[in-house]
Motif scaffolding. Structure first.
Motif, PDB file in Angstrom:
ATOM      1  N   VAL A  27      57.876  49.888   1.517  1.00  0.00           N
ATOM      2  CA  VAL A  27      57.727  48.891   0.891  1.00  0.00           C
ATOM      3  C   VAL A  27      56.863  49.674  -0.709  1.00  0.00           C
ATOM      4  O   VAL A  27      56.313  49.867  -0.459  1.00  0.00           O
ATOM      5  CB  VAL A  27      55.866  47.954   1.068  1.00  0.00           C
ATOM      6  CG1 VAL A  27      55.578  47.231   0.152  1.00  0.00           C
ATOM      7  CG2 VAL A  27      56.427  46.724   2.646  1.00  0.00           C
ATOM      8  N   ALA A  28      58.065  49.147  -1.777  1.00  0.00           N
ATOM      9  CA  ALA A  28      57.568  49.526  -2.665  1.00  0.00           C
ATOM     10  C   ALA A  28      57.210  48.313  -3.819  1.00  0.00           C
ATOM     11  O   ALA A  28      57.562  47.429  -3.426  1.00  0.00           O
ATOM     12  CB  ALA A  28      59.081  50.544  -3.152  1.00  0.00           C
ATOM     13  N   ALA A  29      55.843  48.704  -4.412  1.00  0.00           N
ATOM     14  CA  ALA A  29      55.366  47.697  -5.958  1.00  0.00           C
ATOM     15  C   ALA A  29      54.548  48.786  -6.466  1.00  0.00           C
ATOM     16  O   ALA A  29      54.892  49.793  -6.063  1.00  0.00           O
ATOM     17  CB  ALA A  29      54.284  46.857  -4.479  1.00  0.00           C
ATOM     18  N   MET A  30      54.819  47.446  -7.467  1.00  0.00           N
ATOM     19  CA  MET A  30      54.400  47.772  -9.000  1.00  0.00           C
ATOM     20  C   MET A  30      53.726  47.576  -9.371  1.00  0.00           C
ATOM     21  O   MET A  30      53.408  45.976  -9.442  1.00  0.00           O
ATOM     22  CB  MET A  30      55.449  48.879  -9.995  1.00  0.00           C
ATOM     23  CG  MET A  30      56.159  48.370 -10.495  1.00  0.00           C
ATOM     24  SD  MET A  30      58.395  49.169 -11.249  1.00  0.00           S
ATOM     25  CE  MET A  30      58.303  47.446 -11.965  1.00  0.00           C
ATOM     26  N   GLY A  31      52.586  47.533 -10.858  1.00  0.00           N
ATOM     27  CA  GLY A  31      52.309  46.391 -11.799  1.00  0.00           C
ATOM     28  C   GLY A  31      51.153  45.963 -10.676  1.00  0.00           C
ATOM     29  O   GLY A  31      50.479  46.116  -9.970  1.00  0.00           O
ATOM     30  N   ALA A  32      50.707  44.931 -11.108  1.00  0.00           N
ATOM     31  CA  ALA A  32      49.776  43.737 -10.920  1.00  0.00           C
ATOM     32  C   ALA A  32      49.244  43.660  -9.497  1.00  0.00           C
ATOM     33  O   ALA A  32      48.598  43.230  -8.906  1.00  0.00           O
ATOM     34  CB  ALA A  32      50.238  42.511 -11.935  1.00  0.00           C
ATOM     35  N   PHE A  33      50.817  44.002  -8.814  1.00  0.00           N
ATOM     36  CA  PHE A  33      50.657  42.915  -7.310  1.00  0.00           C
ATOM     37  C   PHE A  33      50.434  43.779  -6.760  1.00  0.00           C
ATOM     38  O   PHE A  33      49.337  43.840  -5.720  1.00  0.00           O
ATOM     39  CB  PHE A  33      52.637  43.109  -6.909  1.00  0.00           C
ATOM     40  CG  PHE A  33      52.937  42.625  -5.067  1.00  0.00           C
ATOM     41  CD1 PHE A  33      52.103  41.314  -5.262  1.00  0.00           C
ATOM     42  CD2 PHE A  33      52.064  43.470  -4.608  1.00  0.00           C
ATOM     43  CE1 PHE A  33      52.257  41.293  -3.849  1.00  0.00           C
ATOM     44  CE2 PHE A  33      53.148  42.926  -3.555  1.00  0.00           C
ATOM     45  CZ  PHE A  33      52.736  41.453  -3.009  1.00  0.00           C
ATOM     46  N   CYS A  34      49.890  45.694  -7.229  1.00  0.00           N
ATOM     47  CA  CYS A  34      49.632  46.476  -5.953  1.00  0.00           C
ATOM     48  C   CYS A  34      47.966  46.341  -6.191  1.00  0.00           C
ATOM     49  O   CYS A  34      47.529  46.177  -5.409  1.00  0.00           O
ATOM     50  CB  CYS A  34      49.619  48.004  -6.892  1.00  0.00           C
ATOM     51  SG  CYS A  34      51.377  48.681  -7.164  1.00  0.00           S
ATOM     52  N   VAL A  35      47.172  45.875  -7.040  1.00  0.00           N
ATOM     53  CA  VAL A  35      45.900  45.764  -7.560  1.00  0.00           C
ATOM     54  C   VAL A  35      45.636  44.365  -7.031  1.00  0.00           C
ATOM     55  O   VAL A  35      44.899  43.968  -5.643  1.00  0.00           O
ATOM     56  CB  VAL A  35      45.610  46.094  -8.474  1.00  0.00           C
ATOM     57  CG1 VAL A  35      43.921  44.842  -8.754  1.00  0.00           C
ATOM     58  CG2 VAL A  35      45.831  46.937  -9.524  1.00  0.00           C
ATOM     59  N   HIS A  36      46.738  43.416  -7.296  1.00  0.00           N
ATOM     60  CA  HIS A  36      46.045  41.704  -6.551  1.00  0.00           C
ATOM     61  C   HIS A  36      46.450  41.264  -5.623  1.00  0.00           C
ATOM     62  O   HIS A  36      45.939  40.464  -4.739  1.00  0.00           O
ATOM     63  CB  HIS A  36      46.423  40.909  -8.212  1.00  0.00           C
ATOM     64  CG  HIS A  36      45.457  41.188  -8.610  1.00  0.00           C
ATOM     65  ND1 HIS A  36      43.805  41.024  -9.588  1.00  0.00           N
ATOM     66  CD2 HIS A  36      46.427  41.295  -9.993  1.00  0.00           C
ATOM     67  CE1 HIS A  36      43.917  41.144 -10.243  1.00  0.00           C
ATOM     68  NE2 HIS A  36      44.528  41.833 -11.424  1.00  0.00           N
ATOM     69  N   GLY A  37      47.498  41.514  -5.305  1.00  0.00           N
ATOM     70  CA  GLY A  37      48.364  41.606  -4.258  1.00  0.00           C
ATOM     71  C   GLY A  37      48.431  41.718  -2.363  1.00  0.00           C
ATOM     72  O   GLY A  37      47.638  42.168  -1.642  1.00  0.00           O
ATOM     73  N   LEU A  38      48.625  43.571  -3.451  1.00  0.00           N
ATOM     74  CA  LEU A  38      48.376  44.255  -2.122  1.00  0.00           C
ATOM     75  C   LEU A  38      47.303  44.571  -1.150  1.00  0.00           C
ATOM     76  O   LEU A  38      47.181  44.893  -0.051  1.00  0.00           O
ATOM     77  CB  LEU A  38      49.316  45.479  -1.840  1.00  0.00           C
ATOM     78  CG  LEU A  38      50.797  45.521  -1.733  1.00  0.00           C
ATOM     79  CD1 LEU A  38      51.699  46.907  -2.437  1.00  0.00           C
ATOM     80  CD2 LEU A  38      51.549  45.446  -0.821  1.00  0.00           C
ATOM     81  N   SER A  39      46.095  45.134  -2.711  1.00  0.00           N
ATOM     82  CA  SER A  39      44.429  45.382  -2.705  1.00  0.00           C
ATOM     83  C   SER A  39      44.222  44.326  -1.335  1.00  0.00           C
ATOM     84  O   SER A  39      43.476  44.382  -0.806  1.00  0.00           O
ATOM     85  CB  SER A  39      43.924  45.453  -3.243  1.00  0.00           C
ATOM     86  OG  SER A  39      44.416  45.132  -4.784  1.00  0.00           O
ATOM     87  N   SER A  40      44.382  42.706  -1.962  1.00  0.00           N
ATOM     88  CA  SER A  40      43.636  42.165  -1.697  1.00  0.00           C
ATOM     89  C   SER A  40      43.921  41.195   0.215  1.00  0.00           C
ATOM     90  O   SER A  40      42.955  40.440   0.494  1.00  0.00           O
ATOM     91  CB  SER A  40      43.956  40.767  -2.798  1.00  0.00           C
ATOM     92  OG  SER A  40      45.144  39.562  -2.169  1.00  0.00           O
ATOM     93  N   LEU A  41      45.046  42.148   0.269  1.00  0.00           N
ATOM     94  CA  LEU A  41      45.713  41.380   1.353  1.00  0.00           C
ATOM     95  C   LEU A  41      45.320  43.104   2.415  1.00  0.00           C
ATOM     96  O   LEU A  41      45.701  42.757   3.831  1.00  0.00           O
ATOM     97  CB  LEU A  41      47.460  41.242   1.831  1.00  0.00           C
ATOM     98  CG  LEU A  41      47.737  40.604   1.419  1.00  0.00           C
ATOM     99  CD1 LEU A  41      48.500  40.809   1.206  1.00  0.00           C
ATOM    100  CD2 LEU A  41      47.155  39.057   2.172  1.00  0.00           C
TER     101      LEU A  41
END
Length: 112
Positions: A27-41
């Protein structure tokens, strides 16, 4: 808005869960998805991996490495580091030499 839609898309969340929890693939992610997506999950600690520095993070990321690897989740801060993330993924899949060849062919010098 796009991220909000993703975070409520059952198909996307099921795919992400398969990759993260069952370690099937990368899973590769960058930007806001790291904070608001992956961390919220609860898949990553927002202050551990490199992530998008927003006002939501009082102290900001604690790591300075551009691309962070946390198990099979690899993250980068955002658009300005997309090339570095892509080359890191290229190195993972095709080896150091090929990643450096591609970097040279596009005139990319790490750290620029």
């Amino acid at each position: 808005r796009a991220m909000e839609r993703l975070m409520h898309d059952d198909s996307f969340l099921a795919l992400l869960q398969t990759h993260v929890e069952k370690r099937q693939g990368l899973v590769a992610a960058m930007g806001a998805f790291c904070v608001h997506g992956l961390s919220s999950l609860k898949y990553i600690d927002p202050l551990g991996p490199t992530c998008y520095p927003t006002g939501d993070l009082k102290d900001g990321p604690t790591k300075t490495t551009v691309v962070m690897r946390e198990g099979n989740i690899w993250t980068a801060p955002g658009l300005g580091t997309a090339t570095e993330l892509a080359l890191t993924l290229g190195e993972h899949f095709y080896g150091y030499r090929e990643a450096r060849r591609v970097a040279k062919s596009i005139g990319y010098v790490p750290g620029d």
